[in-house]
Design a protein around this motif. Structure first.
Motif, PDB file in Angstrom:
ATOM      1  N   MET A  24      11.833  13.252   4.166  1.00  0.00           N
ATOM      2  CA  MET A  24      12.571  13.555   1.873  1.00  0.00           C
ATOM      3  C   MET A  24      12.546  14.112   1.209  1.00  0.00           C
ATOM      4  O   MET A  24      11.431  14.144   0.817  1.00  0.00           O
ATOM      5  N   PRO A  25      13.435  14.028   0.324  1.00  0.00           N
ATOM      6  CA  PRO A  25      12.551  15.363  -0.741  1.00  0.00           C
ATOM      7  C   PRO A  25      12.010  13.805  -1.584  1.00  0.00           C
ATOM      8  O   PRO A  25      12.019  13.247  -2.109  1.00  0.00           O
ATOM      9  N   TRP A  26      11.398  15.457  -2.512  1.00  0.00           N
ATOM     10  CA  TRP A  26      10.427  14.979  -3.251  1.00  0.00           C
ATOM     11  C   TRP A  26      10.768  13.186  -4.476  1.00  0.00           C
ATOM     12  O   TRP A  26      10.428  12.438  -4.834  1.00  0.00           O
ATOM     13  N   PRO A  27      12.379  14.148  -5.047  1.00  0.00           N
ATOM     14  CA  PRO A  27      13.342  12.869  -5.905  1.00  0.00           C
ATOM     15  C   PRO A  27      12.960  11.296  -5.271  1.00  0.00           C
ATOM     16  O   PRO A  27      12.759  10.678  -6.264  1.00  0.00           O
ATOM     17  N   ALA A  28      13.479  11.571  -4.171  1.00  0.00           N
ATOM     18  CA  ALA A  28      13.828  10.307  -3.528  1.00  0.00           C
ATOM     19  C   ALA A  28      12.064   9.705  -3.100  1.00  0.00           C
ATOM     20  O   ALA A  28      12.034   8.632  -3.476  1.00  0.00           O
ATOM     21  N   ALA A  29      11.174  10.383  -2.265  1.00  0.00           N
ATOM     22  CA  ALA A  29      10.287   9.482  -2.383  1.00  0.00           C
ATOM     23  C   ALA A  29       9.118   9.334  -3.664  1.00  0.00           C
ATOM     24  O   ALA A  29       8.624   7.922  -3.631  1.00  0.00           O
ATOM     25  N   ARG A  30       9.571  10.023  -4.535  1.00  0.00           N
ATOM     26  CA  ARG A  30       8.994   9.651  -6.133  1.00  0.00           C
ATOM     27  C   ARG A  30       9.026   8.788  -6.447  1.00  0.00           C
ATOM     28  O   ARG A  30       8.395   7.175  -6.312  1.00  0.00           O
ATOM     29  N   ALA A  31      10.574   8.402  -5.918  1.00  0.00           N
ATOM     30  CA  ALA A  31      11.638   7.073  -6.098  1.00  0.00           C
ATOM     31  C   ALA A  31      11.116   5.490  -5.786  1.00  0.00           C
ATOM     32  O   ALA A  31      10.478   4.405  -6.203  1.00  0.00           O
ATOM     33  N   LEU A  32      10.471   6.133  -4.263  1.00  0.00           N
ATOM     34  CA  LEU A  32      10.312   5.488  -3.089  1.00  0.00           C
ATOM     35  C   LEU A  32       9.209   4.546  -3.884  1.00  0.00           C
ATOM     36  O   LEU A  32       8.327   3.523  -3.781  1.00  0.00           O
ATOM     37  N   TYR A  33       7.210   5.392  -4.001  1.00  0.00           N
ATOM     38  CA  TYR A  33       6.306   5.108  -4.356  1.00  0.00           C
ATOM     39  C   TYR A  33       6.503   4.248  -5.700  1.00  0.00           C
ATOM     40  O   TYR A  33       5.829   3.360  -5.175  1.00  0.00           O
ATOM     41  N   MET A  34       7.375   4.824  -6.503  1.00  0.00           N
ATOM     42  CA  MET A  34       7.743   3.488  -7.681  1.00  0.00           C
ATOM     43  C   MET A  34       8.455   2.455  -6.924  1.00  0.00           C
ATOM     44  O   MET A  34       7.178   1.095  -7.801  1.00  0.00           O
ATOM     45  N   ALA A  35       9.403   2.265  -6.567  1.00  0.00           N
ATOM     46  CA  ALA A  35       9.026   0.458  -5.893  1.00  0.00           C
ATOM     47  C   ALA A  35       8.502   0.032  -5.434  1.00  0.00           C
ATOM     48  O   ALA A  35       8.716  -1.043  -5.434  1.00  0.00           O
ATOM     49  N   ALA A  36       7.363   0.599  -4.722  1.00  0.00           N
ATOM     50  CA  ALA A  36       6.122   0.451  -3.561  1.00  0.00           C
ATOM     51  C   ALA A  36       5.287  -0.190  -4.723  1.00  0.00           C
ATOM     52  O   ALA A  36       4.904  -1.838  -4.737  1.00  0.00           O
ATOM     53  N   VAL A  37       4.918   0.620  -6.128  1.00  0.00           N
ATOM     54  CA  VAL A  37       4.491   0.242  -7.580  1.00  0.00           C
ATOM     55  C   VAL A  37       4.726  -1.158  -7.973  1.00  0.00           C
ATOM     56  O   VAL A  37       4.032  -2.294  -7.814  1.00  0.00           O
ATOM     57  N   ASP A  38       6.323  -1.127  -8.030  1.00  0.00           N
ATOM     58  CA  ASP A  38       6.672  -2.074  -8.658  1.00  0.00           C
ATOM     59  C   ASP A  38       6.543  -3.262  -7.326  1.00  0.00           C
ATOM     60  O   ASP A  38       6.924  -4.943  -8.290  1.00  0.00           O
ATOM     61  N   ALA A  39       7.212  -3.376  -6.292  1.00  0.00           N
ATOM     62  CA  ALA A  39       6.741  -4.166  -5.097  1.00  0.00           C
ATOM     63  C   ALA A  39       5.341  -4.652  -5.452  1.00  0.00           C
ATOM     64  O   ALA A  39       5.409  -6.297  -5.254  1.00  0.00           O
ATOM     65  N   VAL A  40       4.083  -4.219  -5.505  1.00  0.00           N
ATOM     66  CA  VAL A  40       2.953  -4.466  -5.074  1.00  0.00           C
ATOM     67  C   VAL A  40       3.244  -5.649  -6.950  1.00  0.00           C
ATOM     68  O   VAL A  40       2.285  -6.754  -6.441  1.00  0.00           O
ATOM     69  N   ALA A  41       3.371  -4.811  -7.811  1.00  0.00           N
ATOM     70  CA  ALA A  41       2.934  -5.411  -8.926  1.00  0.00           C
ATOM     71  C   ALA A  41       3.426  -7.011  -9.048  1.00  0.00           C
ATOM     72  O   ALA A  41       3.249  -8.007  -9.546  1.00  0.00           O
ATOM     73  N   ALA A  42       4.610  -7.075  -8.424  1.00  0.00           N
ATOM     74  CA  ALA A  42       5.096  -8.602  -8.122  1.00  0.00           C
ATOM     75  C   ALA A  42       4.203 -10.140  -7.518  1.00  0.00           C
ATOM     76  O   ALA A  42       4.717 -10.691  -7.211  1.00  0.00           O
ATOM     77  N   LEU A  43       3.256  -9.128  -6.718  1.00  0.00           N
ATOM     78  CA  LEU A  43       3.218  -9.658  -4.965  1.00  0.00           C
ATOM     79  C   LEU A  43       2.414 -10.816  -5.731  1.00  0.00           C
ATOM     80  O   LEU A  43       1.773 -10.552  -7.285  1.00  0.00           O
TER      81      LEU A  43
END
Length: 223
Positions: free
Chosen positions: A1-20
């Protein structure tokens, strides 16, 4: 996985945790913290996959050249760095060292200035810095201009850098005199808490007479 895609995935995880659902220390709802999460064992950085224990999240732009040895840097949005640190289990770079300015002494040792200690180190020949000059930016912000700006990286090694704001936003600005307007603009932007304006500030420093036109054009940008 290239870095831009990984960065987007990590930020999606941050958003998901914020919604828990938020829980308290007893696991009850409506608390201050998110529900329990399990950080990954490895993370992808711009330079490849590293163990989570060998990664750091850059939470200040002037710390980018101060990583030290053997660490992978995760470059996330600065205003989400603390959240990303919690979700990914990766420490913030600012927590690993003070990254203080290196100050000259008469015997050519130098002192890493700190609030609670002085650590004596020996830079390479010719690296001993001179006392900085006190200057004022066009907007009235004071800063210190160094003939050669050296800062201790997170491992304590003196490292040449173009700029540093000790204390972060509203902190003390230090700039390498040879680094030019881009370095000063970045320092002023970070000092003011407006990192996204660094390019506009640099342009204004290079062409003060054109600042009005720049502002007029900025008014036409998307909100």
């Amino acid at each position: 996985m290239p870095w831009p895609a990984a960065r987007a995935l990590y930020m999606a995880a941050v958003d998901a945790v914020a919604a828990l659902p938020r829980t308290d220390t007893n696991g009850n709802g409506n608390g201050n913290g998110p529900a329990g999460i399990d950080p990954p064992f490895t993370v992808r950085t711009p330079d490849g996959v590293v163990r989570t224990s060998d990664a750091v999240i850059v939470d200040a732009p002037d710390l980018l050249p101060l990583l030290g040895a053997g660490r992978g840097a995760l470059r996330m949005p600065l205003d989400r760095a603390a959240e990303a640190s919690h979700v990914l289990g990766v420490p913030l770079l600012s927590t690993l060292g003070d990254c203080d300015i290196v100050i000259a002494r008469d015997d050519r040792d130098v002192i890493i200035a700190s609030d609670d200690r002085d650590a004596v180190v020996r830079p390479d020949e010719g690296d001993a810095p001179q006392a900085p000059e006190e200057l004022t930016a066009p907007d009235g912000t004071p800063y210190l201009s160094h003939t050669r700006l050296l800062v201790a990286d997170v491992d304590g090694r003196p490292t040449p850098v173009p700029w540093r704001v000790i204390g972060g936003i509203s902190g003390e600005i230090h700039v390498d005199a040879a680094a030019g307007t881009n370095a000063l603009a970045r320092a002023l932007a970070w000092h003011a808490g407006t990192w996204d304006r660094r390019h506009a500030i640099a342009e204004a420093l290079r062409d003060p007479a054109g600042e009005g036109q720049l502002q007029a054009e900025a008014d036409l940008d998307d909100s």
